[in-house]
Design an enzyme around this catalytic site. Sequence first.
Site, mmCIF file in Angstrom:
data_model
loop_
_atom_site.group_PDB
_atom_site.id
_atom_site.type_symbol
_atom_site.label_atom_id
_atom_site.label_comp_id
_atom_site.label_asym_id
_atom_site.label_seq_id
_atom_site.Cartn_x
_atom_site.Cartn_y
_atom_site.Cartn_z
ATOM 1 N N HIS A 139 -3.095 -5.161 15.842
ATOM 2 C CA HIS A 139 -2.424 -4.859 17.099
ATOM 3 C C HIS A 139 -0.998 -5.423 17.106
ATOM 4 O O HIS A 139 -0.058 -4.766 17.572
ATOM 5 C CB HIS A 139 -3.226 -5.430 18.264
ATOM 6 C CG HIS A 139 -2.823 -4.893 19.600
ATOM 7 N ND1 HIS A 139 -3.185 -3.644 20.040
ATOM 8 C CD2 HIS A 139 -2.063 -5.437 20.583
ATOM 9 C CE1 HIS A 139 -2.678 -3.445 21.246
ATOM 10 N NE2 HIS A 139 -2.000 -4.521 21.595
ATOM 11 N N GLU B 193 -6.551 1.464 13.707
ATOM 12 C CA GLU B 193 -7.255 0.810 14.807
ATOM 13 C C GLU B 193 -8.305 1.726 15.430
ATOM 14 O O GLU B 193 -9.443 1.328 15.687
ATOM 15 C CB GLU B 193 -6.247 0.415 15.895
ATOM 16 C CG GLU B 193 -5.563 -0.907 15.693
ATOM 17 C CD GLU B 193 -4.727 -1.245 16.901
ATOM 18 O OE1 GLU B 193 -4.895 -2.347 17.425
ATOM 19 O OE2 GLU B 193 -3.905 -0.418 17.333
ATOM 20 N N ASN C 267 -9.255 -14.172 -16.835
ATOM 21 C CA ASN C 267 -10.001 -14.522 -18.040
ATOM 22 C C ASN C 267 -11.399 -15.032 -17.693
ATOM 23 O O ASN C 267 -12.376 -14.728 -18.385
ATOM 24 C CB ASN C 267 -9.246 -15.597 -18.830
ATOM 25 C CG ASN C 267 -8.195 -14.996 -19.738
ATOM 26 O OD1 ASN C 267 -8.133 -13.786 -19.907
ATOM 27 N ND2 ASN C 267 -7.342 -15.839 -20.293
#
Length: 697
Positions: free
Chosen positions: A46, A68, A423
Amino acid sequence: MNAIDPTEVFRQEASELFEVLEGALLDLGQRPDDRELVDSAFRALHTIKGSGAMFGFDKVASFTHEFETAFDRVRKGEIKPTQELISVALAAKDYIRALIEDPQSTDDIIGEAILDDLKRFVFPDRPAAPVAEIAEAPPLAPSESKQTGWHLYLEFESHILRNGSNPLDLLEDLCKLGPCFVVPVTDGIPFLDEMEPEDCYLKWDVKLHAACDRDAIDDVFMFVQDEMKLTLSPLEQVEAPAPLPLFQLLDEEPAPAPVAEMAVPAVEAVVAPVAAQPVAKAEPKPEAKPESKSEPKPEAKRDDRGIATVRVQAERLDELMDRVGELVIAQARLTQLASSGSDLSIKMIAEEIERLASSLRDTTMGARMVPIGSLFGRFRRLVHDLSRDLSKPVEFVTTGEDTELDKTMIECLADPLVHLIRNAIDHGIEDTATRSANGKTEQGRIELAAVHSGAQVLVTVKDNGGGLNTARIRAKAEEQGLIASGAVLTDHEIHQFLFHPGFSTAQTISALSGRGVGMDVVKRTIENMRGTIDLSTRPGQGTTVTLRLPLTLAIIEGLLIRVGEGRYIIPLSAVEECIELTAEDERSRGRNFLNVRGNLVPFLRLREIMTASGTPDRHQKTIIISTGETHVGLVADQIIGNHQTVIKSLSKLHSDVTIFSGATILGDGTAALILDVAQLVTLAQSKVEKQHISEAA
């Protein structure tokens, strides 16, 4: 002073909101029933939407509004957030970030595809249609003359506009519930010379003709409930006149100036004085003076909170640190001049300035300190995406987020940690079938931790995978000719080949690994930060990588030594102890080993390395330094003492001189080179290896 670009301020604030949004979405994947996480994500969305519209980022506001609207079913609890939905929401977040940071690199087709995917997960039973059409409230038929509804009186705090909220956007959202008849209340507007341009003085009297419950209205104002007063009562069934277009109303009956300025097409306003009809459960009248007098109190409190933190450009902190460094150098010169004279008043002033300079240095360095949690938060998304791409469920745990490091260190540490985490997941964590066969849980675990240790910070990356395959590392090293077949090496020495350029044990080259350009870059970067890296592993149980880092790269405590006529600085954090070189040690010139409490420690004669002229001092000193588990002695002519060292980088012409990491200026104006501890330890190890080879021959 350069004027601050408002759009740049918005980008900075949006970057913080994106971190909040991403964190809430990732946590939501783990805790789908947590309402606070949903509300946190919506608050961030918002604010981005409102601020984006304010600063002219119309595409950002439009896309975020659709986001939204589609995600509204999650907020209402109608559907639960699945991992697939979270992944699409994260992609939507990335698209909004791209719209803000690099609009030219985005394409509307990408945004539409993301919204289609979002709609597919949110509305699985509905046919494909634009999200805006699905979310839009059905219009009221003109023939329906009587209906139930609500009577609202809206009074916002005066500072609401400063926080990026727009009351008109809220009224527009309210209109989506049904036809609204809005009357702006203008009696609180002061005279022009008393008006603050950033304050909101309007109030609104609203009649909502819609058969909705109170929760639906509360949802509209959920993010500003602390910044407004909402008086709400059921609306009796009344004759609902057909709404007229706003422009017709303005033509027929002129409205006060605030109404014309604040008009929004989605809000149909009726220009009329506030009706004398009572507002439900009579709260004090909005126009009463006691309430208007009480408004400044919360505003003053909010201003106090705003003053608590100030956003400062990083370049200004760097410039301040440079000035403090120059002050420390000047203070050292003053101290040296005062010590050479006999004037007590000058010495007292020099001591006072030294105390103030030291306090200012600590304060400035503290201002540059940033919690390492701001860096750790970035890797949650990395682990989430790698876990999905490699089909390896991984739990990511962080500790020590409050540990502080210099902001420059934080920036330099990002890339090495990315390599280490990639890794750990790609090579360390086994697939689910292998883990199940070995009696492990299907979900792997990556732990990222930080802790203070003296003048250093230890950052560890730990996994519970299969550990390092020492036999495969050795075979690869022999294959590349790095060691002779059958050479006697400890496991620790074999593991160091992982940091050799071009070294990789991956059997295939993928998008993640296999080219051998990861760990050597990590080690080089850490050493450039005057840090060290250690590896420890337990077969079948996992691997731990430990990074030892100084707190800052700007000013350090150093040990000033003399070798011949030259003076050098050793970082004090690397110094273990200082001992005197005995006559017995002098006689064993060929072996270069010290017996330190029963332990053999190799040592380097700095006079030989620096090719110093003249006769060595009769009583030479040995400084024992350490990096990780390795100890080395440095033989110098004299230990002068402690020295506050302002680090200056060497020029590119000296890039091939590896044993120095920088330089500093002493109190007498001369320069002193700063020794690179890691490079000196490597040099000592190579000399020991050559000595072993010559003895074996």
